[in-house]
Design a protein around this motif. Structure first.
Motif, PDB file in Angstrom:
ATOM      1  N   GLU A   1       8.863   0.221 -10.396  1.00 15.53           N
ATOM      2  CA  GLU A   1       8.495  -0.184 -11.755  1.00 15.53           C
ATOM      3  C   GLU A   1       7.188  -0.975 -11.751  1.00 15.53           C
ATOM      4  O   GLU A   1       6.347  -0.801 -12.650  1.00 15.53           O
ATOM      5  CB  GLU A   1       9.609  -1.007 -12.387  1.00 15.53           C
ATOM      6  N   ALA A   2       7.023  -1.816 -10.748  1.00 15.00           N
ATOM      7  CA  ALA A   2       5.781  -2.580 -10.630  1.00 15.00           C
ATOM      8  C   ALA A   2       4.599  -1.638 -10.419  1.00 15.00           C
ATOM      9  O   ALA A   2       3.506  -1.864 -10.945  1.00 15.00           O
ATOM     10  CB  ALA A   2       5.877  -3.569  -9.477  1.00 15.00           C
ATOM     11  N   ARG A   3       4.818  -0.589  -9.639  1.00 12.82           N
ATOM     12  CA  ARG A   3       3.764   0.397  -9.386  1.00 12.82           C
ATOM     13  C   ARG A   3       3.272   1.004 -10.694  1.00 12.82           C
ATOM     14  O   ARG A   3       2.056   1.167 -10.893  1.00 12.82           O
ATOM     15  CB  ARG A   3       4.282   1.499  -8.462  1.00 12.82           C
TER      16      ARG A   3
ATOM     17  N   ALA B   1       0.836  -1.207   0.000  1.00 10.31           N
ATOM     18  CA  ALA B   1       0.000   0.000   0.000  1.00 10.31           C
ATOM     19  C   ALA B   1       0.863   1.247   0.000  1.00 10.31           C
ATOM     20  O   ALA B   1       0.574   2.232  -0.699  1.00 10.31           O
ATOM     21  CB  ALA B   1      -0.922  -0.008   1.218  1.00 10.31           C
ATOM     22  N   ALA B   2       1.960   1.221   0.763  1.00  5.78           N
ATOM     23  CA  ALA B   2       2.874   2.361   0.796  1.00  5.78           C
ATOM     24  C   ALA B   2       3.562   2.553  -0.548  1.00  5.78           C
ATOM     25  O   ALA B   2       3.763   3.683  -1.002  1.00  5.78           O
ATOM     26  CB  ALA B   2       3.911   2.167   1.899  1.00  5.78           C
ATOM     27  N   ALA B   3       3.917   1.439  -1.196  1.00 11.71           N
ATOM     28  CA  ALA B   3       4.538   1.526  -2.515  1.00 11.71           C
ATOM     29  C   ALA B   3       3.567   2.109  -3.533  1.00 11.71           C
ATOM     30  O   ALA B   3       3.945   2.917  -4.397  1.00 11.71           O
ATOM     31  CB  ALA B   3       4.997   0.143  -2.966  1.00 11.71           C
ATOM     32  N   LEU B   4       2.309   1.715  -3.432  1.00 13.15           N
ATOM     33  CA  LEU B   4       1.293   2.168  -4.382  1.00 13.15           C
ATOM     34  C   LEU B   4       0.977   3.650  -4.200  1.00 13.15           C
ATOM     35  O   LEU B   4       0.872   4.404  -5.170  1.00 13.15           O
ATOM     36  CB  LEU B   4       0.034   1.327  -4.200  1.00 13.15           C
ATOM     37  N   SER B   5       0.847   4.086  -2.962  1.00 15.54           N
ATOM     38  CA  SER B   5       0.472   5.479  -2.678  1.00 15.54           C
ATOM     39  C   SER B   5       1.666   6.417  -2.637  1.00 15.54           C
ATOM     40  O   SER B   5       1.511   7.627  -2.788  1.00 15.54           O
ATOM     41  CB  SER B   5      -0.244   5.557  -1.329  1.00 15.54           C
ATOM     42  N   GLN B   6       2.859   5.854  -2.423  1.00 17.42           N
ATOM     43  CA  GLN B   6       4.088   6.632  -2.230  1.00 17.42           C
ATOM     44  C   GLN B   6       3.920   7.679  -1.126  1.00 17.42           C
ATOM     45  O   GLN B   6       4.464   8.783  -1.188  1.00 17.42           O
ATOM     46  CB  GLN B   6       4.533   7.302  -3.536  1.00 17.42           C
ATOM     47  N   ARG B   7       3.195   7.316  -0.100  1.00 17.98           N
ATOM     48  CA  ARG B   7       2.864   8.259   0.973  1.00 17.98           C
ATOM     49  C   ARG B   7       4.078   8.723   1.757  1.00 17.98           C
ATOM     50  O   ARG B   7       4.047   9.760   2.410  1.00 17.98           O
ATOM     51  CB  ARG B   7       1.837   7.648   1.928  1.00 17.98           C
ATOM     52  N   PHE B   8       5.170   7.954   1.698  1.00 21.72           N
ATOM     53  CA  PHE B   8       6.374   8.341   2.441  1.00 21.72           C
ATOM     54  C   PHE B   8       7.482   8.862   1.526  1.00 21.72           C
ATOM     55  O   PHE B   8       8.631   8.955   1.932  1.00 21.72           O
ATOM     56  CB  PHE B   8       6.914   7.140   3.230  1.00 21.72           C
ATOM     57  N   SER B   9       7.133   9.197   0.298  1.00 22.10           N
ATOM     58  CA  SER B   9       8.159   9.508  -0.704  1.00 22.10           C
ATOM     59  C   SER B   9       9.054  10.679  -0.320  1.00 22.10           C
ATOM     60  O   SER B   9      10.215  10.742  -0.721  1.00 22.10           O
ATOM     61  CB  SER B   9       7.501   9.778  -2.062  1.00 22.10           C
ATOM     62  N   ASP B  10       8.553  11.635   0.446  1.00 20.01           N
ATOM     63  CA  ASP B  10       9.352  12.795   0.827  1.00 20.01           C
ATOM     64  C   ASP B  10       9.771  12.761   2.290  1.00 20.01           C
ATOM     65  O   ASP B  10      10.297  13.743   2.817  1.00 20.01           O
ATOM     66  CB  ASP B  10       8.569  14.091   0.566  1.00 20.01           C
ATOM     67  N   ALA B  11       9.551  11.620   2.947  1.00 16.36           N
ATOM     68  CA  ALA B  11       9.844  11.528   4.372  1.00 16.36           C
ATOM     69  C   ALA B  11      11.326  11.258   4.621  1.00 16.36           C
ATOM     70  O   ALA B  11      12.009  10.630   3.813  1.00 16.36           O
ATOM     71  CB  ALA B  11       9.002  10.426   5.006  1.00 16.36           C
ATOM     72  N   GLU B  12      11.805  11.742   5.756  1.00 19.64           N
ATOM     73  CA  GLU B  12      13.182  11.479   6.144  1.00 19.64           C
ATOM     74  C   GLU B  12      13.252  10.192   6.960  1.00 19.64           C
ATOM     75  O   GLU B  12      12.236   9.740   7.502  1.00 19.64           O
ATOM     76  CB  GLU B  12      13.728  12.653   6.961  1.00 19.64           C
TER      77      GLU B  12
END
Length: 210
Positions: free
Chosen positions: A137-139, A110-121
Motif C-alpha cells: 500500500e505504501a508503494r 528498493a525491492a518493495a518499490l520495484s517488486q523485482r521478486f514478485s514472481d520468485a519462489e
C-alpha cells in the motif's frame, strides 16, 4: 573485509580490552537486563543501532530485519519472530520507548518499490517478496506522488518507518500503554552518506534532521 577469522580476532581484542575494562558491568548484565529502549532496525550491515546511537551493552533491546518492518498483529499459526520480540520487550521488560529506525539505500525498500521478486519462489527471492509485501500500500502512495523518479526510493524508506509504526499500534498492548503515558513511539531515519539522523514528526508526517 572481515571474515570469520577476523571476527575471532575482534573478539579477542574485545575480551582483552572492552570486556575487561567493564568487567563489573558485564557481571551485572549476567544477572538480567533492563533496557529503556527497543529499537527496530534493518538488517543492513551499514546500519548498526548500537554504533549510530553510541550505546553500551544492556542499553537497547534490538530487533533487526529486512527493511525494519513490523508486521501487523495477527494470531494465525506460525513463527512470529518480530511479534514475539515486541511482546517480550513491552510486556516483560516494560521498555518505555520504541524507536523504528529506517535508513538510506535500503535494499528491502528498493525491492518493495520495484517488486523485482514478485514472481520468485522461496529460496529465489520469494521470501523477500512475501516480507516486503507489507509495503504494497505504501508503494502505491509513493508511485502516485513520485513515480519512479529520484525521490521515490527515499520516500519508500520514510514510508517503511511509518508503516511499521502504524502496525505497532495494531498490537493491543501498545495503544493501552501509549494512552496510559507509559510508552512512547519514535520514528527515525539514518542517512548513511552524510551521517545525519532524521526524526519523524507524526503530526506533520515529515522527517527533519535531529
Amino acid at each position: 573485509m572481515t571474515d570469520f577469522t577476523g571476527l575471532i580476532a575482534g573478539y579477542r581484542r574485545f575480551k582483552n580490552n572492552g570486556w575487561t575494562q567493564q568487567r563489573e558491568r558485564w557481571s551485572q548484565l549476567a544477572e538480567g537486563q533492563s533496557p529503556k529502549l527497543m529499537v527496530i532496525a534493518c538488517s543492513d550491515s551499514r546500519v548498526d543501532p548500537t554504533i549510530i546511537f553510541d550505546t553500551s551493552p544492556g542499553e537497547i533491546f534490538v530487533v533487526r530485519n529486512v527493511a525494519n518492518m513490523v508486521p501487523p498483529f495477527e494470531t494465525s499459526p506460525g513463527h512470529h519472530g518480530v511479534s514475539a520480540a515486541l511482546e517480550f520487550a513491552v510486556t516483560q521488560l516494560e521498555v518505555p520507548e520504541i524507536v523504528v529506525l529506517g535508513h538510506q539505500s535500503c535494499g528491502g525498500c528498493a525491492a518493495a518499490l520495484s517488486q523485482r521478486f514478485s514472481d520468485a519462489e522461496p529460496g529465489k527471492g520469494g521470501f523477500i517478496s512475501d516480507w516486503v509485501s507489507l509495503l504494497d500500500e505504501a508503494r502505491e502512495r509513493v508511485l502516485e506522488k513520485h513515480g519512479e523518479g529520484d525521490g521515490a526510493q527515499r520516500a519508500m524508506e520514510f514510508e517503511a518507518v511509518k508503516v511499521s509504526i502504524a502496525n505497532l499500534r495494531t498490537f493491543p498492548f501498545i495503544p493501552t500503554r501509549e494512552n496510559a503515558g507509559t510508552l512512547k513511539i519514535h520514528g527515525a531515519y539514518f542517512a548513511v552518506a552524510d551521517g545525519i539522523l532524521h526524526l519523524l514528526d507524526e503530526n506533520s508526517g515529515e522527517f527533519a534532521p535531529a
